[in-house]
Design a protein around this motif. Structure first.
Motif, PDB file in Angstrom:
ATOM      1  N   ILE A  17     -22.180  10.587  29.865  1.00 47.01           N
ATOM      2  CA  ILE A  17     -21.293  11.217  30.593  1.00 47.01           C
ATOM      3  C   ILE A  17     -21.312  10.580  31.444  1.00 47.01           C
ATOM      4  CG2 ILE A  17     -20.129  12.941  31.146  1.00 47.01           C
ATOM      5  CD1 ILE A  17     -21.003  14.836  29.322  1.00 47.01           C
ATOM      6  N   SER A  18     -20.406  10.063  31.980  1.00 48.06           N
ATOM      7  CA  SER A  18     -20.074   9.069  33.582  1.00 48.06           C
ATOM      8  C   SER A  18     -20.150  10.233  34.490  1.00 48.06           C
ATOM      9  CB  SER A  18     -19.007   8.481  33.507  1.00 48.06           C
ATOM     10  OG  SER A  18     -18.015   9.488  33.104  1.00 48.06           O
ATOM     11  N   ILE A 102     -16.075  17.067  27.414  1.00 49.94           N
ATOM     12  CA  ILE A 102     -17.551  16.849  28.334  1.00 49.94           C
ATOM     13  C   ILE A 102     -17.015  17.683  29.425  1.00 49.94           C
ATOM     14  CG2 ILE A 102     -18.429  15.052  30.131  1.00 49.94           C
ATOM     15  CD1 ILE A 102     -17.249  13.172  28.313  1.00 49.94           C
ATOM     16  N   VAL A 103     -18.383  18.749  30.015  1.00 50.27           N
ATOM     17  CA  VAL A 103     -17.929  19.676  30.635  1.00 50.27           C
ATOM     18  C   VAL A 103     -19.633  19.798  31.739  1.00 50.27           C
ATOM     19  CG1 VAL A 103     -17.466  22.257  31.020  1.00 50.27           C
ATOM     20  CG2 VAL A 103     -16.746  21.661  29.016  1.00 50.27           C
ATOM     21  N   GLU A 111     -28.334  18.018  37.226  1.00 47.08           N
ATOM     22  CA  GLU A 111     -26.879  17.656  36.885  1.00 47.08           C
ATOM     23  C   GLU A 111     -27.242  17.349  35.314  1.00 47.08           C
ATOM     24  OE1 GLU A 111     -24.129  17.799  39.088  1.00 47.08           O
ATOM     25  OE2 GLU A 111     -25.193  18.592  40.325  1.00 47.08           O
ATOM     26  N   SER A 112     -25.880  17.753  34.382  1.00 43.77           N
ATOM     27  CA  SER A 112     -26.235  18.068  33.264  1.00 43.77           C
ATOM     28  C   SER A 112     -24.377  18.123  32.825  1.00 43.77           C
ATOM     29  CB  SER A 112     -27.381  19.323  32.606  1.00 43.77           C
ATOM     30  OG  SER A 112     -26.469  20.629  32.667  1.00 43.77           O
ATOM     31  N   ALA A 113     -24.289  18.408  31.190  1.00 40.97           N
ATOM     32  CA  ALA A 113     -22.994  18.004  30.382  1.00 40.97           C
ATOM     33  C   ALA A 113     -23.685  19.078  29.326  1.00 40.97           C
ATOM     34  CB  ALA A 113     -21.974  16.558  30.566  1.00 40.97           C
ATOM     35  N   SER A 114     -22.201  19.288  28.891  1.00 44.94           N
ATOM     36  CA  SER A 114     -21.528  20.131  27.486  1.00 44.94           C
ATOM     37  C   SER A 114     -21.041  18.912  27.055  1.00 44.94           C
ATOM     38  CB  SER A 114     -21.432  21.197  27.464  1.00 44.94           C
ATOM     39  OG  SER A 114     -22.213  22.526  27.693  1.00 44.94           O
ATOM     40  N   ALA A 131     -24.006  19.136  22.387  1.00 43.09           N
ATOM     41  CA  ALA A 131     -24.596  18.661  22.832  1.00 43.09           C
ATOM     42  C   ALA A 131     -24.797  19.299  24.450  1.00 43.09           C
ATOM     43  CB  ALA A 131     -25.857  17.524  23.359  1.00 43.09           C
ATOM     44  N   ALA A 132     -26.182  20.000  25.030  1.00 45.91           N
ATOM     45  CA  ALA A 132     -26.215  20.256  26.308  1.00 45.91           C
ATOM     46  C   ALA A 132     -27.289  18.725  26.948  1.00 45.91           C
ATOM     47  CB  ALA A 132     -27.224  21.333  26.648  1.00 45.91           C
TER      48      ALA A 132
END
Length: 153
Positions: A17-18, A102-103, A111-114, A131-132
């Motif tokens: 993810i950007s 992308i959340v 920082e992370s993203a679902s 995924a996380a």
């Protein structure tokens, strides 16, 4: 548990993810058009229905897609996870399932993203991948939209 451990590396290789947008609205690109080589992202209100068929009469909205992805991935994080659904990015994919979600999130101070690919219907969603992970790059997002896989197996 073993499936989750396999899914995260696969997704991490497929989608990166950007950096999160600083806007408060999610973004969604329009449904891919045959004459358009790449969909473009545009800000939309999260309650608008997404393009695409829904067999049960309901259509996915940005809010529904975001909520589905958050709920699907919540257990992958530590208890301190904070999601940022207003900054979610929804992209129409050129392959099935038709939605990349992308959340952005933060957990354990990082920082992370679902990340989810979602198809099916509102009442019976189908998750091909979820995924996380760390936020993916723009190229990895584009590859996920195009259906490019970066792994063998």
């Amino acid at each position: 548990m073993r499936n989750r451990l396999l899914v995260v590396p696969v997704i991490a290789l497929t989608i990166v993810i950007s950096a999160c947008s600083s806007t408060s609205e999610g973004t969604r690109s329009p449904a891919p058009q045959p004459e358009s080589p790449m969909p473009s992202a545009s800000a939309t209100a999260s309650a608008e229905p997404t393009d695409g068929p829904a067999a049960d009469g309901e259509q996915f909205t940005d809010e529904i897609l975001t909520d589905l992805c958050v709920e699907k991935t919540r257990s992958y994080y530590s208890a301190d996870v904070e999601f940022f659904p207003a900054e979610a990015r929804i992209e129409a994919r050129k392959v099935d399932p038709p939605w990349l979600v992308i959340v952005p999130s933060r957990t354990l101070g990082a920082e992370s993203a679902s990340v989810c690919t979602i198809g099916g219907t509102v009442s019976a969603p189908i998750f091909e991948a979820n995924a996380a992970q760390t936020p993916p790059t723009d190229q990895e997002i584009q590859d996920a939209i195009d259906g490019v896989e970066h792994y063998t197996g």
